[in-house]
Design a protein around this motif. Structure first.
Motif, PDB file in Angstrom:
ATOM      1  N   UNK A   1      26.489 -13.215 -20.756  1.00 23.32           N
ATOM      2  CA  UNK A   1      27.294 -12.114 -19.724  1.00 23.32           C
ATOM      3  C   UNK A   1      26.511 -10.794 -20.016  1.00 23.32           C
ATOM      4  N   UNK A   2      26.515  -9.967 -18.855  1.00 20.72           N
ATOM      5  CA  UNK A   2      26.014  -8.749 -19.023  1.00 20.72           C
ATOM      6  C   UNK A   2      26.947  -7.804 -18.241  1.00 20.72           C
ATOM      7  N   UNK A   3      26.998  -6.511 -18.469  1.00 22.94           N
ATOM      8  CA  UNK A   3      28.035  -5.671 -18.039  1.00 22.94           C
ATOM      9  C   UNK A   3      27.599  -5.021 -16.580  1.00 22.94           C
ATOM     10  N   UNK A   4      26.557  -5.196 -16.258  1.00 25.97           N
ATOM     11  CA  UNK A   4      25.831  -4.472 -15.043  1.00 25.97           C
ATOM     12  C   UNK A   4      26.877  -4.614 -13.643  1.00 25.97           C
ATOM     13  N   UNK A   5      26.778  -3.547 -13.183  1.00 25.95           N
ATOM     14  CA  UNK A   5      27.695  -3.631 -11.766  1.00 25.95           C
ATOM     15  C   UNK A   5      27.105  -4.124 -10.683  1.00 25.95           C
ATOM     16  N   UNK A   6      25.605  -3.674 -10.670  1.00 26.97           N
ATOM     17  CA  UNK A   6      24.844  -3.753  -9.258  1.00 26.97           C
ATOM     18  C   UNK A   6      23.893  -4.996  -9.530  1.00 26.97           C
ATOM     19  N   UNK A   7      23.298  -5.473  -8.560  1.00 24.88           N
ATOM     20  CA  UNK A   7      22.414  -6.645  -8.479  1.00 24.88           C
ATOM     21  C   UNK A   7      23.126  -7.913  -7.944  1.00 24.88           C
ATOM     22  N   UNK A   8      22.586  -9.014  -8.509  1.00 28.69           N
ATOM     23  CA  UNK A   8      23.173 -10.434  -8.196  1.00 28.69           C
ATOM     24  C   UNK A   8      24.020 -10.640  -9.433  1.00 28.69           C
ATOM     25  N   UNK A   9      25.186 -11.644  -8.607  1.00 32.66           N
ATOM     26  CA  UNK A   9      26.199 -12.265  -9.677  1.00 32.66           C
ATOM     27  C   UNK A   9      25.369 -12.986 -10.739  1.00 32.66           C
ATOM     28  N   UNK A  10      24.313 -13.777 -10.569  1.00 34.37           N
ATOM     29  CA  UNK A  10      23.468 -14.310 -11.392  1.00 34.37           C
ATOM     30  C   UNK A  10      22.257 -14.210 -11.166  1.00 34.37           C
ATOM     31  N   UNK A  11      21.375 -13.910 -12.474  1.00 31.67           N
ATOM     32  CA  UNK A  11      19.981 -13.575 -12.070  1.00 31.67           C
ATOM     33  C   UNK A  11      19.330 -14.355 -13.210  1.00 31.67           C
ATOM     34  N   UNK A  12      18.091 -14.504 -13.119  1.00 32.40           N
ATOM     35  CA  UNK A  12      17.210 -15.345 -14.083  1.00 32.40           C
ATOM     36  C   UNK A  12      16.641 -14.359 -15.165  1.00 32.40           C
ATOM     37  N   UNK A  13      16.467 -14.940 -16.342  1.00 30.59           N
ATOM     38  CA  UNK A  13      15.690 -14.203 -17.325  1.00 30.59           C
ATOM     39  C   UNK A  13      14.420 -14.427 -17.136  1.00 30.59           C
ATOM     40  N   UNK A  14      13.505 -13.728 -16.875  1.00 26.42           N
ATOM     41  CA  UNK A  14      11.959 -13.749 -16.902  1.00 26.42           C
ATOM     42  C   UNK A  14      11.430 -12.897 -17.656  1.00 26.42           C
ATOM     43  N   UNK A  15       9.995 -12.764 -17.941  1.00 25.19           N
ATOM     44  CA  UNK A  15       9.285 -11.574 -18.563  1.00 25.19           C
ATOM     45  C   UNK A  15       9.626 -10.426 -17.852  1.00 25.19           C
ATOM     46  N   UNK A  16       9.655 -10.566 -16.672  1.00 25.95           N
ATOM     47  CA  UNK A  16       9.773  -9.295 -15.884  1.00 25.95           C
ATOM     48  C   UNK A  16      11.218  -8.713 -15.996  1.00 25.95           C
ATOM     49  N   UNK A  17      12.038  -9.211 -15.758  1.00 26.62           N
ATOM     50  CA  UNK A  17      13.640  -8.920 -15.905  1.00 26.62           C
ATOM     51  C   UNK A  17      13.870  -8.458 -17.402  1.00 26.62           C
ATOM     52  N   UNK A  18      13.119  -9.382 -18.305  1.00 25.08           N
ATOM     53  CA  UNK A  18      13.551  -8.970 -19.751  1.00 25.08           C
ATOM     54  C   UNK A  18      12.692  -7.378 -20.106  1.00 25.08           C
ATOM     55  N   UNK A  19      11.806  -7.220 -19.263  1.00 26.46           N
ATOM     56  CA  UNK A  19      10.932  -5.924 -19.794  1.00 26.46           C
ATOM     57  C   UNK A  19      11.863  -4.758 -18.774  1.00 26.46           C
ATOM     58  N   UNK A  20      12.231  -4.988 -17.460  1.00 20.95           N
ATOM     59  CA  UNK A  20      12.923  -4.064 -16.662  1.00 20.95           C
ATOM     60  C   UNK A  20      14.302  -3.743 -16.951  1.00 20.95           C
TER      61      UNK A  20
END
Length: 435
Positions: free
Chosen positions: A348-367
């Motif tokens: 779980x993450x607390x973020x309020x914006x974006x998609x309900x389910x998101x993939x963990x990738x090298x890019x999303x881990x970094x950004x």
């Protein structure tokens, strides 16, 4: 109550797990220590199994719903970097270091969670400079033992690179060795985080995690050598422990995105939270759902309906939804409306914006600072236990305890020091101790 040891050194290797034991037996310092110790290789952690509740349980012998460190982070909807439960005053009841101090022992703590402004003689608390206008060194100095910290920073500050690992643990190691040699405390609590960090950012069984275990073996050797050089070896007990394990994950659940879509969280044009009725506060592998107004029946109905639909649909990473009352029975925060458990591979993450389910990738881990492994899951998850090893004065050698709980550690450590934590959720593991 008779005191069984003169000096107790507790070293917490954050995220040291039962699954690590075979590898530890290949490392010289861990192997030598384990072979002469008494131990439990299957310690059941607490719920939620995150660092601050776990370490508070270790020094109180109680579950989070009793000591009230119910998560790492506080509930601060919309805050980009929520405050953590850094300060001693958040803990309800007494602690191991409080009782040791009352009994006349000198005490030391290095980056032990929830010790800011604690009554500890030599205290370097774990606390972050969590706002742009704050700086790390003054924040630490104000919340711990200032002259002691200045001494450590003067000698070893060059080793640190902020809170980046393994540099922070290198600083803590040298500070620990120095404190043993010069202060010879009756109780010392040391918290090392290198392994936990490497698993978060690279995965449970990553090369980086194995490298961290090698570094921890070298650190252990240095600490044991310092105890010997200080002339304390025959008077001391050394305890090595973990607080939780981790599980690999590849998807993030952001329930607050759905809460916003259902009008339970409102944002300004700039993306700031202007109003909230329900909020999902992450514990990584689990999460709490809180209402701003506990009597808001309409919001309760919307949240209940939404969670029921998600459970029926499946494939969204939510394994279980329990009520606050059920959470309290498991030792978690009964003040929450619900507690959610993630399936393996999700967190779980607390973020309020974006998609309900998101993939963990090298890019999303970094950004987005997503991780590849985490904890916080239910202690009933398979292959999710931690460890406890003890050797030295007051410990029977060669005793294996088949199973124990994290809440049992505090009362057992207190018994070694000849003090009591009072009426705790855990019990003294008498089988480990000398008569």
């Amino acid at each position: 109550m008779a005191r069984l040891t003169d000096h107790l050194f507790v070293i917490s290797f954050d995220c040291l797990a039962t699954l690590d034991v075979p590898f530890l037996m290949e490392l010289p310092n861990f192997r030598a220590f384990i072979e002469k110790s008494s131990f439990c290789k299957g310690v059941e952690t607490i719920y939620p199994s995150v660092t601050y509740p776990c370490h508070t349980t270790i020094v109180t012998g109680n579950f989070p719903n009793k000591h009230r460190i119910i998560n790492n982070k506080m509930v601060q909807p919309g805050c980009p970097s929520p405050d953590w439960y850094w300060h001693r005053h958040h803990i309800k009841g007494t602690t191991l270091y409080d009782e040791a101090k009352k009994a006349g022992m000198s005490t030391a703590a290095l980056l032990w969670p929830v010790t800011a402004k604690a009554n500890i003689d030599y205290n370097l608390p774990e606390i972050f400079s969590n706002r742009r206008w704050k700086h790390q060194i003054p924040v630490s100095l104000m919340n711990g033992t200032a002259l002691y910290q200045l001494e450590l920073n003067n000698k070893f500050g060059h080793l640190r690179r902020g809170i980046s690992q393994p540099y922070l643990d290198d600083f803590v190691l040298e500070s620990t060795v120095h404190t043993i040699l010069t202060k010879k405390p009756g109780l010392m609590l040391t918290h090392l985080v290198d392994l936990d960090s490497m698993r978060h950012y690279h995965g449970f069984s990553s090369e980086q995690a194995h490298a961290a275990l090698h570094r921890h073996d070298e650190r252990l050797g240095r600490i044991l050598t310092a105890i010997k050089e200080a002339g304390l070896e025959d008077k001391s007990t050394v305890v090595l422990l973990g607080d939780h394990s981790q599980l690999d994950e590849s998807k993030v659940i952001k329930l607050n995105v759905l809460f916003r879509e259902h009008g339970l969280i409102k944002l300004s044009a700039s993306g700031k939270v202007t109003e909230w009725k329900a909020f999902c506060n992450s514990c990584d592998g689990s999460a709490y759902v809180y209402l701003k107004n506990e009597g808001d029946k309409e919001t309760k109905k919307i949240v209940a309906s939404l969670l029921e639909r998600l459970l029926k649909e499946g494939s969204n990473g939510i394994e279980a939804v329990i009520t606050g009352d059920e959470a309290a029975l498991r030792g978690a925060d009964g003040k929450a409306l619900y507690m959610l458990e993630a399936e393996r591979g999700f967190y779980f993450e607390e973020a309020i914006e974006g998609n309900f389910i998101e993939d963990v990738t090298e890019e999303t881990a970094r950004e987005k600072n997503y991780t590849f492994a985490c904890h916080g899951y239910s202690p009933t998850k398979e292959d999710y236990k931690t460890v406890f090893f003890a050797a030295g004065k007051g410990i029977r050698p060669g005793i294996e305890i088949p199973a124990m709980r994290l809440v049992d550690e505090g009362p057992t450590l207190a018994r070694l020091l000849g003090v009591s934590l009072g009426d705790t959720d855990g019990r003294v593991i008498e089988e480990l101790l000398m008569d």
